[in-house]
Every structure is written in C-alpha cells, then in structure tokens.
Design an enzyme around this catalytic site. Sequence first.
Site, short mmCIF file in Angstrom:
data_model
loop_
_atom_site.label_atom_id
_atom_site.label_comp_id
_atom_site.label_asym_id
_atom_site.label_seq_id
_atom_site.Cartn_x
_atom_site.Cartn_y
_atom_site.Cartn_z
N CYS A 263 0.82 -1.22 0.00
CA CYS A 263 0.00 0.00 0.00
C CYS A 263 0.85 1.27 0.00
O CYS A 263 2.01 1.26 0.40
CB CYS A 263 -0.91 -0.03 1.23
SG CYS A 263 -2.35 1.02 1.00
N ASP B 269 -6.40 -3.65 11.91
CA ASP B 269 -5.20 -2.80 11.93
C ASP B 269 -5.06 -2.20 13.33
O ASP B 269 -6.02 -2.13 14.10
CB ASP B 269 -5.38 -1.69 10.88
CG ASP B 269 -4.12 -0.91 10.60
OD1 ASP B 269 -3.06 -1.21 11.19
OD2 ASP B 269 -4.19 0.02 9.77
O1 LIG Z 1 -0.89 4.86 4.56
C1 LIG Z 1 -1.50 5.84 4.99
O2 LIG Z 1 -1.00 6.96 4.98
C2 LIG Z 1 -2.90 5.69 5.53
C3 LIG Z 1 -3.60 6.83 5.87
C4 LIG Z 1 -4.89 6.74 6.37
C5 LIG Z 1 -5.49 5.50 6.52
C6 LIG Z 1 -4.79 4.34 6.21
C7 LIG Z 1 -3.50 4.41 5.71
N1 LIG Z 1 -2.79 3.28 5.37
C8 LIG Z 1 -3.18 1.94 5.69
O3 LIG Z 1 -2.64 1.55 6.94
C9 LIG Z 1 -2.47 0.13 6.98
C10 LIG Z 1 -1.20 -0.31 7.70
O4 LIG Z 1 -0.07 0.36 7.33
P1 LIG Z 1 1.37 0.10 8.00
O5 LIG Z 1 1.95 -1.11 7.31
O6 LIG Z 1 1.21 -0.09 9.47
O7 LIG Z 1 2.14 1.33 7.64
C11 LIG Z 1 -2.59 -0.34 5.54
O8 LIG Z 1 -3.87 -0.96 5.42
C12 LIG Z 1 -2.65 0.92 4.72
O9 LIG Z 1 -3.58 0.76 3.67
#
Ligand SMILES: O=C(O)c1ccccc1N[C@@H]1O[C@H](COP(=O)(O)O)[C@@H](O)[C@H]1O
Length: 202
Positions: free
Chosen positions: A7, A128
């Site tokens: 992502c 998450d």
């Molecule tokens: O990535 C971003 O900036 C974000 C902003 C707002 C909502 C979700 C976002 N990202 C999502 O977060 C999870 C986990 O990310 P990480 O691996 O802990 O960095 C993932 O699902 C992204 O889609």
Amino acid sequence: MTRIKMCGLHSRADIEAVNEVLPEYAGFVFVPNSHRGVTLDEARALSALLDEVICPVGVFLDAPVAFVAAACDVGAIRMVQLHGREDEAYVAALRKRVSAPIIQAFVVRDAADVQRALACSADYVLLDAGRGDGRAFDWSLVANVQRPFFLAGGLDSGNVAQAVRAVRPFAVDVSSGIETNKTKDIRKMRAFAMAVRAEGEL
Ligand SMILES: O=C(O)c1ccccc1N[C@@H]1O[C@H](COP(=O)(O)O)[C@@H](O)[C@H]1O
C-alpha cells in the site's frame, strides 16, 4: 496461500517495484495529509501502469461517497478500502454507486473491536492497529477469527511469517514496513513477499 497487499504507492518507481514483486493488491492512499497521498489524476495515471494481475485498491478516510465512486468510475481502482469512521449507512450508500468490492478497516484494541468488525457488511474486513503508522496490535485477539480478513499494522519482512502462522489471514497488508525514509524500498518489498510466500510453501 496468503495474499499480499502493498500500500501507499505514489510514484512510477513504486509501480515498477510492485510490477516486479507482483502482490495480489496495490494500494493508492486518497488521504491528502498522508505522505503517501495521491490525487485522482495521479492514481489513474499510476494505475494504468500496473501489471494487470495486480488489483488496484483505493484507501479512503471518511471521503464523500461521490469521490470514492469517481475513483472507481475513472478506472483508477477496482477495490475500495474504507479506513475511517464509515458506518453501515455509508457502506449501503456506496454500494448503490459502485460494484467494486469493499474492504472495511477496523482499529483493534480489544475483543469488542474484533466483534464489531466481524459484524460489518463489507466484503472483507481489515484489522489494523492504526492508520498506516507502522504499529502492530495484539495478534492473539484475532487468532480464532473465522471470517477471511486482511491483517495490517506494523508488518515487515521480519515479523510477517510469524503473523501468518499465528492468525492465518486471507491477506497481509503492508506500507511502512516496505519503506526506507518514507520511500518504498524494492529490497524490503522483495524480502516481504519472499517471507509470505515461503510461509505458504511450508
Ligand atoms: O498509509 C497511509 O497513509 C494511511 C492513511 C490513512 C489510513 C490508512 C493508511 N494506510 C493503511 O494503513 C495500513 C497499515 O499500514 P502500515 O503497514 O502499518 O504502515 C494499511 O492498510 C494501509 O492501507
């Protein structure tokens, strides 16, 4: 086999990297104040460069339904990830506008959060610790979940195999864990995919 979602893609270099690693899903973050944020035009242009086997997913944070629908209509994304405080009424309104499958994200702090997630009407749930900030939650809370789910939050090549073994998710979702200095890092992406795929072969 555990699927992989990478992502927060926002450059041509990011697209070249995922086209090499071939995760099942690639995410575009439509959140203006994220360092990974993209506009609709940017996402459409980047999505056109994606290998066709990769499904582009749009990540939204309490965006108007019309904006999410526009991202689907222009072909920038084929799946929607709701990562804010969207409720069942929002999901119902969105379904009237788009046919793309919907992933709904839930922040997991305790067992009640997991139950709330399991009751939602979205096509998939995503569990998450936060919102793309690289933190993990207590995976033992989801060890017995029967509904297929995306596991997110603080995953990287060093812990993802353990996560897959512990909770057997439908997919693992990573953003921070494949970055160096807030930029996607092809070596970390390769290592992450290798760790997940090796686990599937055991
Ligand atoms: O990535 C971003 O900036 C974000 C902003 C707002 C909502 C979700 C976002 N990202 C999502 O977060 C999870 C986990 O990310 P990480 O691996 O802990 O960095 C993932 O699902 C992204 O889609």
